[in-house]
Write a protein that holds these residues in place. Structure first.
Motif, mmCIF file in Angstrom:
data_model
loop_
_atom_site.group_PDB
_atom_site.id
_atom_site.type_symbol
_atom_site.label_atom_id
_atom_site.label_comp_id
_atom_site.label_asym_id
_atom_site.label_seq_id
_atom_site.Cartn_x
_atom_site.Cartn_y
_atom_site.Cartn_z
ATOM 1 N N PHE A 67 -27.077 -27.423 67.487
ATOM 2 C CA PHE A 67 -26.984 -26.015 67.139
ATOM 3 C C PHE A 67 -25.828 -25.328 67.862
ATOM 4 O O PHE A 67 -25.243 -24.379 67.337
ATOM 5 C CB PHE A 67 -28.306 -25.302 67.426
ATOM 6 N N ALA A 68 -25.501 -25.787 69.061
ATOM 7 C CA ALA A 68 -24.314 -25.259 69.740
ATOM 8 C C ALA A 68 -23.055 -25.626 68.959
ATOM 9 O O ALA A 68 -22.104 -24.845 68.876
ATOM 10 C CB ALA A 68 -24.240 -25.791 71.168
ATOM 11 N N PHE A 69 -23.032 -26.828 68.399
ATOM 12 C CA PHE A 69 -21.923 -27.260 67.538
ATOM 13 C C PHE A 69 -21.782 -26.315 66.352
ATOM 14 O O PHE A 69 -20.681 -25.841 66.035
ATOM 15 C CB PHE A 69 -22.194 -28.692 67.069
ATOM 16 N N LEU A 70 -22.892 -26.011 65.699
ATOM 17 C CA LEU A 70 -22.863 -25.102 64.552
ATOM 18 C C LEU A 70 -22.493 -23.674 64.970
ATOM 19 O O LEU A 70 -21.737 -22.989 64.266
ATOM 20 C CB LEU A 70 -24.233 -25.097 63.855
ATOM 21 N N ALA A 71 -23.020 -23.239 66.116
ATOM 22 C CA ALA A 71 -22.701 -21.890 66.592
ATOM 23 C C ALA A 71 -21.220 -21.753 66.901
ATOM 24 O O ALA A 71 -20.584 -20.743 66.564
ATOM 25 C CB ALA A 71 -23.535 -21.566 67.840
ATOM 26 N N GLY A 72 -20.640 -22.790 67.521
ATOM 27 C CA GLY A 72 -19.201 -22.767 67.774
ATOM 28 C C GLY A 72 -18.414 -22.687 66.480
ATOM 29 O O GLY A 72 -17.412 -21.966 66.393
ATOM 30 N N GLY A 73 -18.863 -23.417 65.457
ATOM 31 C CA GLY A 73 -18.196 -23.355 64.166
ATOM 32 C C GLY A 73 -18.235 -21.964 63.555
ATOM 33 O O GLY A 73 -17.238 -21.491 62.985
ATOM 34 N N LEU A 74 -19.368 -21.299 63.680
ATOM 35 C CA LEU A 74 -19.476 -19.938 63.141
ATOM 36 C C LEU A 74 -18.550 -18.976 63.879
ATOM 37 O O LEU A 74 -17.914 -18.107 63.265
ATOM 38 C CB LEU A 74 -20.927 -19.451 63.243
ATOM 39 N N PHE A 75 -18.449 -19.123 65.197
ATOM 40 C CA PHE A 75 -17.529 -18.281 65.964
ATOM 41 C C PHE A 75 -16.086 -18.545 65.540
ATOM 42 O O PHE A 75 -15.276 -17.627 65.439
ATOM 43 C CB PHE A 75 -17.701 -18.523 67.459
ATOM 44 N N GLY A 76 -15.756 -19.812 65.300
ATOM 45 C CA GLY A 76 -14.408 -20.147 64.863
ATOM 46 C C GLY A 76 -14.072 -19.521 63.522
ATOM 47 O O GLY A 76 -12.965 -18.988 63.327
ATOM 48 N N ALA A 77 -15.019 -19.569 62.585
ATOM 49 C CA ALA A 77 -14.802 -18.914 61.298
ATOM 50 C C ALA A 77 -14.629 -17.412 61.490
ATOM 51 O O ALA A 77 -13.796 -16.772 60.816
ATOM 52 C CB ALA A 77 -15.977 -19.205 60.363
#
Length: 297
Positions: A67-77
């Motif tokens: 979920f940290a991986f996904l959260a980082g992706g959302l921040f990047g977007a």
């Protein structure tokens, strides 16, 4: 012999953490000549996400990493839509986006500090995601299972990114955009979608890198600044935009830092990295694995 093993073990650990952060930076630069100065705060947010996940919400720790991986992706977007989306057509995009993402990173750090004062009282916290405190011996040198997990995670994630870039339609679109943005657009590639995915992927890797880094040190609001600087040093040493070179350069920098810390003193590790980079850039201005670039119009 023990010193040699200790250097190898520490160097591989440093190299694995730097590689995850640097490959993301190299991917973004290679795709559209963007240096994301908010990369460091995304590492910090990845570490704090695990802290909130475990301490605040009491959810299973084994789900925290994905979920940290996904959260980082959302921040990047989010970084793309807040900054890059509005600046892509500017003549000096490479310069203005550095300023914009630097300001965005500072704003996120200030917001994080304010939240922490209310929720966590801004105190350092230990990373709740335990990666294994036990260790085994190699020639009387203890090697923790935590390091093995870090090596394995880094290898798996980088391998998956490589497969994504070489074996999927979107990966080929990313490589085509990096080679020639206008030609890719004429061939039907939705370039803006590519940019969003590139930033999301790079930031997802940064989130995981933040977890790794915080497993050795306390989780603090400014913990991502130094690792981001080291990741930038890695991509400069490798050659901007060269992902494979960033991996090799991260391992080289990790080994240099570990050797100096083991044989000399901990405080000289960062200085040794800078000396290596300066010498390398004087010898090869485009980086160890870089090529001279033609300016894009």
């Amino acid at each position: 012999m023990n010193f040699f093993i200790q250097i190898i073990v520490s160097g591989l650990t440093f190299g694995a953490m730097y590689a995850l952060a640097a490959v993301g930076l190299a991917l973004v630069w290679g795709a559209f000549n963007m240096l994301n100065m908010a990369h460091g705060i995304i590492m910090t947010l990845g570490a704090y996400f695990v802290l909130v996940w475990a301490e605040g919400w009491g959810l299973p720790l084994w789900l925290a990493g994905p979920f940290a991986f996904l959260a980082g992706g959302l921040f990047g977007a989010g970084v793309y839509f807040v900054s890059a989306h509005w600046m892509l057509r500017q003549r000096n995009f490479e310069v203005t986006i550095i300023i914009a993402t630097f300001g965005l990173g500072m704003a996120l750090e200030a917001g994080l500090m304010k939240i922490l004062r209310e929720w966590f009282h801004a105190s350092p916290y230990a990373q709740p995601l335990s990666m294994g405190a036990d260790s085994f011996l190699i020639n009387d040198v203890p090697v923790s299972y935590q390091r093995l997990i870090i090596w394995a995670v880094a290898v798996v994630l980088i391998a998956l990114v490589a497969l994504f870039l070489t074996r999927t339609t979107m990966g080929r679109a990313i490589r085509a955009t990096a080679q020639n943005r206008d030609a890719a657009r004429l061939m039907g590639v939705k370039v803006k979608r590519v940019y969003v995915i590139v930033l999301a992927l790079a930031s997802a890797l940064a989130g995981v890198a933040g977890i790794m880094l915080s497993s050795f040190k306390d989780v603090v609001p400014l913990m991502g600044q130094t690792p981001m600087l080291k990741a930038f040093i890695v991509i400069v040493l490798a050659g901007l935009g060269n992902m494979a070179g960033a991996l090799y350069a991260a391992l080289l920098i990790g080994m240099v830092e570990a050797a100096v810390k083991v044989l000399v003193a901990d405080k000289w590790g960062f200085l040794a990295m800078l000396v290596v980079v300066v010498i390398a850039i004087i010898w090869r201005p485009a980086g160890l694995f870089g090529k001279h670039q033609i300016a894009r119009q």
